[in-house]
Design a protein around this motif. Structure first.
Motif, PDB file in Angstrom:
ATOM      1  N   VAL A  42       3.414   7.060  15.664  1.00 24.28           N
ATOM      2  CA  VAL A  42       2.213   7.632  16.255  1.00 24.28           C
ATOM      3  C   VAL A  42       1.123   7.540  15.195  1.00 24.28           C
ATOM      4  O   VAL A  42       1.427   7.503  14.006  1.00 24.28           O
ATOM      5  CB  VAL A  42       2.441   9.101  16.701  1.00 24.28           C
ATOM      6  CG1 VAL A  42       3.406   9.168  17.882  1.00 24.28           C
ATOM      7  CG2 VAL A  42       2.923   9.977  15.572  1.00 24.28           C
ATOM      8  N   GLU A  59      -1.751  15.191  14.590  1.00 23.31           N
ATOM      9  CA  GLU A  59      -1.375  15.325  16.008  1.00 23.31           C
ATOM     10  C   GLU A  59       0.128  15.547  16.165  1.00 23.31           C
ATOM     11  O   GLU A  59       0.556  16.308  17.028  1.00 23.31           O
ATOM     12  CB  GLU A  59      -1.778  14.071  16.789  1.00 23.31           C
ATOM     13  CG  GLU A  59      -3.265  13.934  17.028  1.00 23.31           C
ATOM     14  CD  GLU A  59      -3.842  15.059  17.867  1.00 23.31           C
ATOM     15  OE1 GLU A  59      -3.252  15.409  18.915  1.00 23.31           O
ATOM     16  OE2 GLU A  59      -4.873  15.617  17.463  1.00 23.31           O
ATOM     17  N   LEU A  60       0.911  14.878  15.323  1.00 18.32           N
ATOM     18  CA  LEU A  60       2.368  15.035  15.393  1.00 18.32           C
ATOM     19  C   LEU A  60       2.761  16.477  15.060  1.00 18.32           C
ATOM     20  O   LEU A  60       3.588  17.069  15.736  1.00 18.32           O
ATOM     21  CB  LEU A  60       3.062  14.042  14.450  1.00 18.32           C
ATOM     22  CG  LEU A  60       4.582  13.996  14.525  1.00 18.32           C
ATOM     23  CD1 LEU A  60       5.080  13.745  15.943  1.00 18.32           C
ATOM     24  CD2 LEU A  60       5.121  12.930  13.584  1.00 18.32           C
ATOM     25  N   ALA A  82       4.640   9.313  11.724  1.00 21.33           N
ATOM     26  CA  ALA A  82       3.189   9.139  11.693  1.00 21.33           C
ATOM     27  C   ALA A  82       2.866   7.894  10.872  1.00 21.33           C
ATOM     28  O   ALA A  82       3.501   7.624   9.859  1.00 21.33           O
ATOM     29  CB  ALA A  82       2.530  10.367  11.079  1.00 21.33           C
ATOM     30  N   SER A 142       2.439   5.714  22.124  1.00 26.03           N
ATOM     31  CA  SER A 142       2.331   6.818  21.163  1.00 26.03           C
ATOM     32  C   SER A 142       1.957   8.121  21.869  1.00 26.03           C
ATOM     33  O   SER A 142       2.429   9.197  21.492  1.00 26.03           O
ATOM     34  CB  SER A 142       1.370   6.497  20.014  1.00 26.03           C
ATOM     35  OG  SER A 142       0.092   6.177  20.468  1.00 26.03           O
ATOM     36  N   ASP A 143       1.158   8.047  22.934  1.00 24.64           N
ATOM     37  CA  ASP A 143       0.837   9.254  23.711  1.00 24.64           C
ATOM     38  C   ASP A 143       2.103   9.834  24.346  1.00 24.64           C
ATOM     39  O   ASP A 143       2.301  11.053  24.377  1.00 24.64           O
ATOM     40  CB  ASP A 143      -0.193   8.951  24.811  1.00 24.64           C
ATOM     41  CG  ASP A 143      -1.597   8.745  24.255  1.00 24.64           C
ATOM     42  OD1 ASP A 143      -1.820   9.046  23.055  1.00 24.64           O
ATOM     43  OD2 ASP A 143      -2.472   8.288  25.008  1.00 24.64           O
ATOM     44  N   TYR A 147       4.043  11.703  21.647  1.00 25.75           N
ATOM     45  CA  TYR A 147       3.522  13.060  21.431  1.00 25.75           C
ATOM     46  C   TYR A 147       4.013  13.986  22.541  1.00 25.75           C
ATOM     47  O   TYR A 147       4.427  15.118  22.291  1.00 25.75           O
ATOM     48  CB  TYR A 147       1.986  13.083  21.427  1.00 25.75           C
ATOM     49  CG  TYR A 147       1.328  12.467  20.217  1.00 25.75           C
ATOM     50  CD1 TYR A 147       1.688  12.838  18.913  1.00 25.75           C
ATOM     51  CD2 TYR A 147       0.293  11.544  20.355  1.00 25.75           C
ATOM     52  CE1 TYR A 147       1.058  12.288  17.799  1.00 25.75           C
ATOM     53  CE2 TYR A 147      -0.348  10.997  19.249  1.00 25.75           C
ATOM     54  CZ  TYR A 147       0.035  11.370  17.977  1.00 25.75           C
ATOM     55  OH  TYR A 147      -0.594  10.838  16.889  1.00 25.75           O
ATOM     56  N   SER A 148       3.977  13.504  23.784  1.00 24.52           N
ATOM     57  CA  SER A 148       4.440  14.312  24.923  1.00 24.52           C
ATOM     58  C   SER A 148       5.922  14.656  24.786  1.00 24.52           C
ATOM     59  O   SER A 148       6.332  15.791  25.049  1.00 24.52           O
ATOM     60  CB  SER A 148       4.221  13.572  26.241  1.00 24.52           C
ATOM     61  OG  SER A 148       2.863  13.344  26.465  1.00 24.52           O
ATOM     62  N   LYS A 208       0.844  19.123  15.445  1.00 21.82           N
ATOM     63  CA  LYS A 208       0.393  19.950  16.577  1.00 21.82           C
ATOM     64  C   LYS A 208       1.365  19.850  17.753  1.00 21.82           C
ATOM     65  O   LYS A 208       1.647  20.841  18.423  1.00 21.82           O
ATOM     66  CB  LYS A 208      -0.995  19.513  17.043  1.00 21.82           C
ATOM     67  CG  LYS A 208      -2.116  20.041  16.199  1.00 21.82           C
ATOM     68  CD  LYS A 208      -3.466  19.684  16.807  1.00 21.82           C
ATOM     69  CE  LYS A 208      -4.566  19.889  15.793  1.00 21.82           C
ATOM     70  NZ  LYS A 208      -5.624  18.910  15.877  1.00 21.82           N
ATOM     71  N   ALA A 209       1.866  18.653  18.017  1.00 22.63           N
ATOM     72  CA  ALA A 209       2.758  18.428  19.158  1.00 22.63           C
ATOM     73  C   ALA A 209       4.031  19.275  19.061  1.00 22.63           C
ATOM     74  O   ALA A 209       4.578  19.679  20.080  1.00 22.63           O
ATOM     75  CB  ALA A 209       3.124  16.951  19.277  1.00 22.63           C
ATOM     76  N   ALA A 248       7.606  14.909  22.044  1.00 24.06           N
ATOM     77  CA  ALA A 248       7.736  15.918  20.982  1.00 24.06           C
ATOM     78  C   ALA A 248       7.450  17.311  21.537  1.00 24.06           C
ATOM     79  O   ALA A 248       8.160  18.277  21.230  1.00 24.06           O
ATOM     80  CB  ALA A 248       6.796  15.593  19.821  1.00 24.06           C
ATOM     81  N   GLU A 249       6.424  17.417  22.386  1.00 22.42           N
ATOM     82  CA  GLU A 249       6.079  18.710  22.992  1.00 22.42           C
ATOM     83  C   GLU A 249       7.197  19.196  23.923  1.00 22.42           C
ATOM     84  O   GLU A 249       7.585  20.364  23.884  1.00 22.42           O
ATOM     85  CB  GLU A 249       4.768  18.608  23.771  1.00 22.42           C
ATOM     86  CG  GLU A 249       3.557  18.471  22.878  1.00 22.42           C
ATOM     87  CD  GLU A 249       2.279  18.133  23.643  1.00 22.42           C
ATOM     88  OE1 GLU A 249       2.244  18.313  24.875  1.00 22.42           O
ATOM     89  OE2 GLU A 249       1.322  17.698  22.987  1.00 22.42           O
TER      90      GLU A 249
END
Length: 123
Positions: free
Chosen positions: A78, A83-84, A52, A14-15, A18-19, A86-87, A21-22
């Motif tokens: 995730v 957080e999603l 999510a 999941s980390d 997020y990466s 924010k990413a 997505a960024e």
């Protein structure tokens, strides 16, 4: 676990999601929100869907895993809609995002897809 969550996603995976997505936000193309994501998946334009796991009500995303399976689109969960959001550069939480163009995140996308396939086959 919510009804639409078909497998447990390890934190490491999941980390990476997020990466990804960024990276896609900065160098590729991302669509956000379940309606947009649904359209992109139906058109076969999504490279990856990130959902999510803390969406209320869960019915919002109930159709998504089956649609992704049908269209052969990799998907991953995730833990946090905050957080999603924010990413991908939002101030608000988002239930799901579709990565249309992974940009410079191709290797990361492939890595997540492989991890998710392993998770699915072990269930």
């Amino acid at each position: 676990m919510a009804v639409y969550v078909k497998f447990e996603t390890p934190k490491e995976v999941s980390d990476k999601a997020y990466s990804l997505a960024e990276v896609a936000r900065d160098s590729g193309r991302v669509k956000k929100g379940t309606n947009e994501v649904t359209k992109i998946v139906e058109r076969g334009e999504a490279a990856m869907v990130i959902m999510a796991a803390d969406v209320e009500p869960p019915e919002i995303l109930a159709h998504m895993p089956a649609l992704c399976e049908e269209k052969n689109v990799p998907y991953v969960y995730v833990p946090s809609k905050e957080e999603l959001g924010k990413a991908i550069g939002l101030e608000k939480p988002t239930a799901s995002v579709a990565i249309v163009d992974v940009g410079s995140g191709k290797a990361l996308c492939d890595e997540i897809s492989a991890s998710v396939n392993d998770l699915k086959s072990s269930n």
